[in-house]
Design a protein around this motif. Structure first.
Motif, PDB file in Angstrom:
ATOM      1  N   GLU A 162       7.257   0.573  13.082  1.00 53.61           N
ATOM      2  CA  GLU A 162       5.811   0.788  13.009  1.00 53.61           C
ATOM      3  C   GLU A 162       5.111  -0.531  12.698  1.00 53.61           C
ATOM      4  OE1 GLU A 162       2.860   3.215  10.018  1.00 53.61           O
ATOM      5  OE2 GLU A 162       4.500   4.361  10.954  1.00 53.61           O
ATOM      6  N   HIS A 163       3.969  -0.734  13.355  1.00 55.10           N
ATOM      7  CA  HIS A 163       3.133  -1.896  13.065  1.00 55.10           C
ATOM      8  C   HIS A 163       1.751  -1.414  12.659  1.00 55.10           C
ATOM      9  CE1 HIS A 163       1.486  -5.937  13.186  1.00 55.10           C
ATOM     10  NE2 HIS A 163       0.486  -5.475  13.899  1.00 55.10           N
ATOM     11  N   ILE A 164       1.249  -1.930  11.559  1.00 57.41           N
ATOM     12  CA  ILE A 164      -0.094  -1.606  11.086  1.00 57.41           C
ATOM     13  C   ILE A 164      -0.967  -2.839  11.261  1.00 57.41           C
ATOM     14  CG2 ILE A 164      -1.500  -0.913   9.100  1.00 57.41           C
ATOM     15  CD1 ILE A 164       0.959   0.507   7.982  1.00 57.41           C
ATOM     16  N   GLU A 165      -2.033  -2.699  12.011  1.00 54.40           N
ATOM     17  CA  GLU A 165      -2.930  -3.833  12.219  1.00 54.40           C
ATOM     18  C   GLU A 165      -3.725  -4.120  10.950  1.00 54.40           C
ATOM     19  OE1 GLU A 165      -5.392  -3.474  15.648  1.00 54.40           O
ATOM     20  OE2 GLU A 165      -3.734  -2.951  16.983  1.00 54.40           O
ATOM     21  N   PHE A 166      -3.775  -5.411  10.585  1.00 57.81           N
ATOM     22  CA  PHE A 166      -4.494  -5.832   9.391  1.00 57.81           C
ATOM     23  C   PHE A 166      -5.001  -7.251   9.619  1.00 57.81           C
ATOM     24  CE2 PHE A 166      -5.346  -7.024   5.075  1.00 57.81           C
ATOM     25  CZ  PHE A 166      -5.621  -5.828   4.416  1.00 57.81           C
ATOM     26  N   PRO A 167      -6.249  -7.525   9.273  1.00 58.52           N
ATOM     27  CA  PRO A 167      -6.826  -8.852   9.528  1.00 58.52           C
ATOM     28  C   PRO A 167      -6.323  -9.898   8.533  1.00 58.52           C
ATOM     29  CG  PRO A 167      -8.416  -7.479   8.381  1.00 58.52           C
ATOM     30  CD  PRO A 167      -7.248  -6.589   8.692  1.00 58.52           C
ATOM     31  N   LEU A 223       9.026  -2.108   9.399  1.00 60.75           N
ATOM     32  CA  LEU A 223       7.576  -1.996   9.262  1.00 60.75           C
ATOM     33  C   LEU A 223       6.943  -3.386   9.184  1.00 60.75           C
ATOM     34  CD1 LEU A 223       4.970  -0.314   8.573  1.00 60.75           C
ATOM     35  CD2 LEU A 223       5.618  -0.585   6.169  1.00 60.75           C
ATOM     36  N   SER A 224       5.885  -3.574   9.945  1.00 63.78           N
ATOM     37  CA  SER A 224       5.145  -4.830   9.880  1.00 63.78           C
ATOM     38  C   SER A 224       3.657  -4.533   9.673  1.00 63.78           C
ATOM     39  CB  SER A 224       5.350  -5.659  11.157  1.00 63.78           C
ATOM     40  OG  SER A 224       4.994  -4.913  12.306  1.00 63.78           O
ATOM     41  N   VAL A 225       3.019  -5.381   8.892  1.00 63.92           N
ATOM     42  CA  VAL A 225       1.576  -5.263   8.642  1.00 63.92           C
ATOM     43  C   VAL A 225       0.967  -6.638   8.869  1.00 63.92           C
ATOM     44  CG1 VAL A 225      -0.222  -4.754   6.948  1.00 63.92           C
ATOM     45  CG2 VAL A 225       1.901  -3.416   6.941  1.00 63.92           C
ATOM     46  N   GLY A 226       0.082  -6.729   9.852  1.00 63.61           N
ATOM     47  CA  GLY A 226      -0.528  -8.015  10.158  1.00 63.61           C
ATOM     48  C   GLY A 226      -1.439  -7.916  11.375  1.00 63.61           C
ATOM     49  N   ALA A 227      -1.681  -9.044  12.014  1.00 60.20           N
ATOM     50  CA  ALA A 227      -2.613  -9.090  13.143  1.00 60.20           C
ATOM     51  C   ALA A 227      -2.103  -8.261  14.316  1.00 60.20           C
ATOM     52  CB  ALA A 227      -2.821 -10.540  13.581  1.00 60.20           C
ATOM     53  N   LYS A 228      -3.018  -7.876  15.170  1.00 58.04           N
ATOM     54  CA  LYS A 228      -2.668  -7.083  16.345  1.00 58.04           C
ATOM     55  C   LYS A 228      -1.666  -7.840  17.193  1.00 58.04           C
ATOM     56  CE  LYS A 228      -4.753  -4.740  20.339  1.00 58.04           C
ATOM     57  NZ  LYS A 228      -6.009  -4.412  21.036  1.00 58.04           N
ATOM     58  N   LYS A 229      -0.642  -7.103  17.656  1.00 60.37           N
ATOM     59  CA  LYS A 229       0.381  -7.726  18.490  1.00 60.37           C
ATOM     60  C   LYS A 229      -0.169  -7.967  19.892  1.00 60.37           C
ATOM     61  CE  LYS A 229       4.589  -6.286  16.159  1.00 60.37           C
ATOM     62  NZ  LYS A 229       5.924  -5.692  16.318  1.00 60.37           N
TER      63      LYS A 229
END
Length: 429
Positions: free
Chosen positions: A248-253, A423-429
């Motif tokens: 899962e990837h969560i977009e975060f600025p 799990l990754s949380v960061g900028a849009k891939k």
């Protein structure tokens, strides 16, 4: 090098001997006591099985119940309680985790001061007066913490990782709850939670300090006598291994991506506990000297730091590899971390890495029991998790004979590369 390791081993074995005595009060509270000399202090920790895993549907209830202990008693206001502890030079604190809710005190052992501190401590713990004004204040502070956590990619990642690994288990939710769950919690809920779980048979008392065993027995009896006897909380169901892999990837600025890789772990009574402990120290638990740090940081410069660890919960915790990296390097960092874990699982480490890991643990172990506060923590863990009383004294003896094959077998039994949470949380891939 071998001589140094031997000297460290001998020093540690001498210094780490901790004499732990255990008994039960007539009300049913378990007591663990260690007498220390030289420092005229007593540390007390009351460990109740009353933490967030007992929230039920009202997430945050256990945290609120615990945090309001000390705000008011049947006989004193919050200001009077604070001033009285300060006048005695004593420290009072509370904390609530996933397994344990803790109430602790530190006092000088001078008779008059200690007795006055204990009288106040017992009153605050056993004569709790839950008041709406303090509940409203605590809710506001908790709501601010919840909002602040939403602005932190690390907090977002940790929260979601717990949800993915623990699923429907009570460990899955945040101990402070959510905005929605806090709205459901009323004053009566705190009183009922306290009455159900803050009872003698659900309590482990840890005592460390310069007092006699006879005095320790008097103190433990005074504390437990003020509580209802009640019943010990039933064990929660064990956290089961994951049935499938989850990515899962969560977009975060954010300028960096937080990467978390892991799965369901172990409890402290797991048969492979020591092999996994030593193995994790070598893999990612020893800071810059670990294999993960070498592969991710030193050789490729993908992260400033990376680590791995086990959370050892009563109903099974989790295993986690954690790092932060530039958004543009997230995929590469993930690939390297997974390959490193796979290689560690499938291939025996060399003998020198094993010996270095043992030397590092043995050399630093004396510090683990160098202070009353550290001993108090271990007594709380040993009592609450029902570990052998010789857990500390036998620790080095358990670590020393572990072989590279013991570590490899333990990791093969536990780590399933096909059923990891990534799990990754960061900028849009």
């Amino acid at each position: 090098m071998k001589l140094l390791a031997l000297l460290l081993l001998l020093i540690t074995q001498v210094e780490a001997k901790v004499n732990i005595e255990q008994w039960y009060t007539p009300e049913g509270a378990k007591v663990l006591f260690t007498q220390t000399q030289g420092l005229p202090m007593l540390d007390v920790a009351l460990n109740f099985d009353a933490a967030s895993s007992r929230d039920g549907e009202k997430h945050g209830l256990a945290s609120l119940t615990n945090s309001l202990i000390g705000t008011a008693s049947k006989y004193r206001s919050e200001e009077q309680i604070i001033n009285q502890f300060e006048s005695l030079g004593s420290e009072f604190s509370t904390a609530s985790l996933k397994d344990m809710s803790i109430i602790s005190m530190r006092s000088l052992t001078r008779r008059d001061i200690l007795q006055s501190s204990l009288d106040l401590f017992t009153e605050v713990v056993s004569k709790v007066d839950y008041q709406q004004r303090y509940l409203s204040r605590e809710k506001k502070q908790t709501l601010r913490a919840i909002e602040a956590a939403k602005q932190s990619p690390g907090s977002v990642a940790n929260t979601r990782f717990n949800e993915l690994v623990f699923g429907e288990h009570p460990y899955a939710h945040k101990k402070i709850g959510t905005q929605e769950s806090l709205q459901q919690i009323k004053l009566i809920d705190l009183k009922q939670h306290y009455q159900r779980y803050y009872v003698a048979k659900n309590l482990t008392i840890a005592l460390v300090g310069d007092i006699s065993k006879a005095h320790a027995k008097q103190i433990a009896r005074q504390i437990s006598h003020g509580l209802n006897s009640g019943q010990k909380a039933r064990d929660n169901q064990s956290v089961l291994p994951l049935s499938k892999a989850m990515q899962e990837h969560i977009e975060f600025p954010s300028t960096q991506t937080h990467l978390l890789i892991g799965q369901v772990g172990i409890n402290r009574a797991h048969p492979d506990y020591y092999a996994l402990y030593l193995g994790n120290h070598i893999l990612g638990g020893s800071g810059l000297t670990s294999i993960l740090s070498d592969e991710v940081r030193e050789q490729r410069g993908l992260a400033y730091s990376t680590s791995s660890y086990f959370t050892k919960m009563k109903s099974n915790g989790y295993f986690l590899i954690k790092l932060q990296t530039k958004n543009s390097q997230a995929d590469q960092a993930k690939k390297v971390a997974l390959e490193t874990l796979k290689n560690f699982r499938n291939n025996a480490i060399d003998a020198q890495k094993l010996q270095d890991g043992k030397d590092n643990i043995i050399g630093g172990f004396a510090l683990e029991t160098a202070s009353n506060a550290n001993i108090l923590t271990y007594l709380s863990i040993i009592g609450f998790y029902e570990l052998p009383l010789d857990f500390l004294n036998a620790f080095i003896d358990k670590i020393t004979p572990i072989s590279v094959y013991d570590i490899q077998k333990a990791y093969k039994r536990l780590i399933n590369m096909d059923k990891l949470v990534v799990l990754s949380v960061g900028a849009k891939k």
